[in-house]
Write a protein that holds these residues in place. Sequence first.
Motif, short mmCIF file in Angstrom:
data_model
loop_
_atom_site.label_atom_id
_atom_site.label_comp_id
_atom_site.label_asym_id
_atom_site.label_seq_id
_atom_site.Cartn_x
_atom_site.Cartn_y
_atom_site.Cartn_z
N SER C 60 0.83 -1.21 0.00
CA SER C 60 0.00 0.00 0.00
C SER C 60 0.87 1.26 0.00
O SER C 60 0.38 2.34 -0.31
CB SER C 60 -0.93 0.00 1.21
N PRO C 90 -7.28 -6.07 -1.16
CA PRO C 90 -8.36 -5.35 -1.84
C PRO C 90 -7.89 -4.78 -3.19
O PRO C 90 -6.69 -4.66 -3.44
CB PRO C 90 -8.70 -4.23 -0.87
N SER C 91 -8.86 -4.43 -4.02
CA SER C 91 -8.58 -3.84 -5.33
C SER C 91 -7.70 -2.61 -5.19
O SER C 91 -7.94 -1.77 -4.33
CB SER C 91 -9.90 -3.45 -6.02
N GLY C 92 -6.68 -2.54 -6.01
CA GLY C 92 -5.78 -1.39 -6.02
C GLY C 92 -4.45 -1.67 -5.35
O GLY C 92 -3.48 -0.94 -5.58
N VAL C 93 -4.39 -2.72 -4.54
CA VAL C 93 -3.17 -2.99 -3.77
C VAL C 93 -2.77 -4.47 -3.91
O VAL C 93 -2.85 -5.24 -2.96
CB VAL C 93 -3.37 -2.64 -2.28
N PRO C 94 -2.30 -4.91 -5.10
CA PRO C 94 -1.97 -6.33 -5.26
C PRO C 94 -0.71 -6.73 -4.50
O PRO C 94 0.21 -5.92 -4.36
CB PRO C 94 -1.74 -6.47 -6.76
N VAL D 98 -2.84 -13.66 -7.23
CA VAL D 98 -3.61 -12.55 -6.64
C VAL D 98 -4.91 -13.12 -6.05
O VAL D 98 -5.18 -14.30 -6.15
CB VAL D 98 -3.90 -11.43 -7.65
N GLU D 104 -8.39 -7.33 -11.61
CA GLU D 104 -7.95 -5.93 -11.64
C GLU D 104 -6.58 -5.82 -10.97
O GLU D 104 -5.67 -5.16 -11.50
CB GLU D 104 -8.96 -5.03 -10.92
N ASN D 105 -6.42 -6.46 -9.83
CA ASN D 105 -5.11 -6.43 -9.16
C ASN D 105 -4.03 -7.10 -10.01
O ASN D 105 -2.87 -6.67 -10.00
CB ASN D 105 -5.20 -7.11 -7.79
N ILE D 108 -2.86 -4.42 -12.30
CA ILE D 108 -2.00 -3.44 -11.61
C ILE D 108 -0.62 -4.04 -11.36
O ILE D 108 0.40 -3.38 -11.58
CB ILE D 108 -2.65 -3.01 -10.27
N GLN D 112 2.98 -2.76 -12.50
CA GLN D 112 4.09 -2.51 -11.56
C GLN D 112 5.36 -3.22 -12.01
O GLN D 112 6.47 -2.70 -11.86
CB GLN D 112 3.71 -2.97 -10.16
N TYR D 128 -1.57 6.72 -9.79
CA TYR D 128 -2.71 5.85 -9.46
C TYR D 128 -2.80 5.63 -7.95
O TYR D 128 -3.87 5.72 -7.35
CB TYR D 128 -2.56 4.51 -10.17
N LYS D 129 -1.65 5.37 -7.32
CA LYS D 129 -1.61 5.14 -5.87
C LYS D 129 -2.03 6.40 -5.12
O LYS D 129 -2.71 6.33 -4.10
CB LYS D 129 -0.19 4.71 -5.43
N LEU D 132 -5.68 6.78 -5.33
CA LEU D 132 -6.29 5.81 -4.41
C LEU D 132 -6.35 6.38 -3.00
O LEU D 132 -7.37 6.28 -2.31
CB LEU D 132 -5.42 4.54 -4.40
#
Lengths: 148, 148, 148, 148, 148, 148, 148, 148
Positions: C60, C90-94, D98, D104-105, D108, D112, D128-129, D132
């Motif tokens: 994160s 959660p979505s956005g933080v793989p 994941v 979606e992750n 991402i 990355q 993007y981060k 978020l």
Amino acid sequence: MSKVGIIMGSSSDLPIMQQAIAILQSFDIETEVDIVSAHRTSVIIAGAGGAAHLPGMVASMSPLPVIGVPIKSRNSIDGWDSVLSILQMPSGVPVATVALDGAENAGILAAQIIGSADKKVLDKIILYKEALKTKVYTASEELKNKKI
Amino acid sequence: MSKVGIIMGSSSDLPIMQQAIAILQSFDIETEVDIVSAHRTSVIIAGAGGAAHLPGMVASMSPLPVIGVPIKSRNSIDGWDSVLSILQMPSGVPVATVALDGAENAGILAAQIIGSADKKVLDKIILYKEALKTKVYTASEELKNKKI
Amino acid sequence: MSKVGIIMGSSSDLPIMQQAIAILQSFDIETEVDIVSAHRTSVIIAGAGGAAHLPGMVASMSPLPVIGVPIKSRNSIDGWDSVLSILQMPSGVPVATVALDGAENAGILAAQIIGSADKKVLDKIILYKEALKTKVYTASEELKNKKI
Amino acid sequence: MSKVGIIMGSSSDLPIMQQAIAILQSFDIETEVDIVSAHRTSVIIAGAGGAAHLPGMVASMSPLPVIGVPIKSRNSIDGWDSVLSILQMPSGVPVATVALDGAENAGILAAQIIGSADKKVLDKIILYKEALKTKVYTASEELKNKKI
Amino acid sequence: MSKVGIIMGSSSDLPIMQQAIAILQSFDIETEVDIVSAHRTSVIIAGAGGAAHLPGMVASMSPLPVIGVPIKSRNSIDGWDSVLSILQMPSGVPVATVALDGAENAGILAAQIIGSADKKVLDKIILYKEALKTKVYTASEELKNKKI
Amino acid sequence: MSKVGIIMGSSSDLPIMQQAIAILQSFDIETEVDIVSAHRTSVIIAGAGGAAHLPGMVASMSPLPVIGVPIKSRNSIDGWDSVLSILQMPSGVPVATVALDGAENAGILAAQIIGSADKKVLDKIILYKEALKTKVYTASEELKNKKI
Amino acid sequence: MSKVGIIMGSSSDLPIMQQAIAILQSFDIETEVDIVSAHRTSVIIAGAGGAAHLPGMVASMSPLPVIGVPIKSRNSIDGWDSVLSILQMPSGVPVATVALDGAENAGILAAQIIGSADKKVLDKIILYKEALKTKVYTASEELKNKKI
Amino acid sequence: MSKVGIIMGSSSDLPIMQQAIAILQSFDIETEVDIVSAHRTSVIIAGAGGAAHLPGMVASMSPLPVIGVPIKSRNSIDGWDSVLSILQMPSGVPVATVALDGAENAGILAAQIIGSADKKVLDKIILYKEALKTKVYTASEELKNKKI
């Protein structure tokens, strides 16, 4: 200084977490739905779903008791991910975990924590517990009188 | 009046539950390993294994906050029975559940609950948390200097 | 700038995490066992057990790819807690999760990430994969020639 | 040469896997939904449900980093089959797994990986981060101002 | 043409898989521990642990019946990964899965498959099943006569 | 003598078990939905839900290969009860278990068992497997040509 | 006519099942370790491990109450297979299931069933339950007096 | 004195528990849906969901056989919490557990317990079991005659 701080991992957790707010209001305990500010509250309730890091993260930063509410969010594996990532905290950083989606119980627990040092709140909890018993006896009477 | 009552389902749970007593003693908080007498303590810690009903049963009878310690006893199904029968309490009767065999965390949580209204205990917890951080940094430094 | 940052939740995780360091050294990739400093590495490997928040917390805060190694620590519930609290981000933080105690694979994955833009490293991985195949064929030949 | 190859076990996995394509397009990274051709991509995303062998099979044949997306397909046992058969790969053949349905992750993470060697993509991820984080603060503000 | 091909994911699976060979030898059925060559065998037994792709991969390539043996290898999550990644095959590609570490049963099943078209083998299985029953009755008699 | 006997624990299992009948009919293999009579069939398919004893009970009484179909019936605990009580048979009594609700695969497996000694059936399975591959390639082509 | 029939799936289950015999002998209730003969007993105790069909099979053939003891045998998946294949019986065929390896409780339950119609046995159970309580109080006193 | 006491954790459990009452009425056995009064009944049926303490609590207080019905209540984790907290009782305090939501089987088991000492009830159970078999044969005949 008896406010309870209530935080959550995502605004989609609000419908569950509102049960904590409602029960605390019924005990006349102020709540603060906010980015947590430990010096102004006595207890913190943190709800989160999936790989639920919020309660543990708050617990690692605050000396206050932190109550964790595992939430069965969308894409959760039946809630197991949320339960285990809140409950299984390492030594030194406890989170007081309640049942899956158990925000109402989190509110009662927060009230009990405040009540352990505040006689007025304790008395309200004693009344609440008595009402709970009465409710059980009433349900039992209704069951007996019901034509099944 | 800041004693912590400590109860357990079986004397075979004592080796785990002693970790709660030890950490509370390090915070100078008196404990009472006894058949619980709620009017003389502020918080109750209850440990049990298997179909672990003790913490929930105490929670249904006392207005005080009850901390539950699931114990991985002999014949337990990998601890799942104990975790679920302490955690998944019905609405109205919360048990503040900690990790499997997490009696030390139960002790810290009890201290945090007392500390939420007792500045002297809170200060000890703040010191404890700082010592914990120092320990992490020291371990990190050692790791960096180690020839791996 | 191809260093891999390796961090862990506790120094007791080191025996597992050293497998990541060893395999990366065999690919001549520098590693840094440290409190992570994202601007000096290309990839981060984070290992942790129980309610394992470290990999997700790092993910994160950093824009770099984070590889998570669930570790079956003492008091873990058979590793499920660690697996789920690293995987179910959660979505956005793989977090790129590998198998339980799979630090060696975390090292290989880090090398593959570097190799995806660095031909010299890619060539080493191709050699490694070929050696792996040879090893399988050799084991197969030995099996056939063995008197079972 | 920064294309991401996206493959799936069945065309019924497309609704989930499209989330990977969408997020990669938002980072201006070309994708290729195809029978994988490793020499033309930098990273591979493979999604599959049930006994999900596709990600592992691709990982055993390609030197590139492979991201696995467990999919909760019809007849799956709550997704556990898919999660475990992608995650628990043997030594030498990592799959960067994941969360369940976490395409979606996966997107991402692929970005990355490319960003770890491509400053332009890294900058987009940093943006993007930040977006978020802003979203979290905004949600938090809305929560505070809400009449609950 | 009644040979049974026996393959395994790793030579560390041999101690378990030898039970299949032993029981097949007791039925005078030739076995071939080899990289599988489907045209020379009637049935294939494939054992593997962890994310166990071998049985399914062979099943997708051969028109012969494939028997899968989940093996509880080191680092497996209590065998669940192996069981689910062999059992939960998609429509069109069945694997005849036996119990965890059940290589002996895999051998018997292979013999039954050959016996379904070969009277000599069927007769041996009938004898084996009768011996099994006798063993149960003998054990039962011993139990009754035992001073418990 | 190539009939496949198909039995089930309850008539509520018929909708699932019909998939086995349908696929066997497509291979021109006669089926017999009946109280099993082993001397008239070559293979037996048995489906059952919950504590699913039928497949194992048939396997203990017949020398023929028995294929077990775990069925996710009403009141089942997510299918785990059915899967485990069919799969985990003791030594000497194998059941060839297929995926949860996998009756179609049970049919294909029965055909493969017959095909292991009957060239005409084997040829049909080879055609079926080729059609399966064509279907995958077609789906892949469609995916590539689709505007996603 | 108050004999309890005790049967088991394998003689390797005897060490666990002897606990049922021992406790029944302490209640002066005759037991019969035998191939069950329902007309000579009042209750049947059946223990089995893995895919444990014995208790359910007996329950389907006898009008007597059948108590099932799941046994954590070798190769069992942590006892789950045994628990679920005894507990999850279909409507019409109940098995009174006790805890994993809970043969002693099976014996007590059998005694309680006989005691529900036989005052002499009931009195012994009342005494047993009182002794159990005394044991708890004694353990509690010892705990209090112990220097912890 | 052959009444069966039926109790439940919450009135929301009534729809499930009524199946026990219905089947007992079909055996002409009186039931008492009440706060349990052990001296007036022969057997007790207790149903509960979540962390289900009622059956075990009753079992610890009564010398009578207690049958436990795990109920898959709202917020339960797929019924596992209820099953494990009823089944896994400690030595000395058995609960005769039936399947999840298996109240009908609890009623039959109660009748079998009464029938073990009461010939009239036993005869009814024998008739019931015969009707069950007839139903199976009829369903089987219908299956055979059906055009599938």
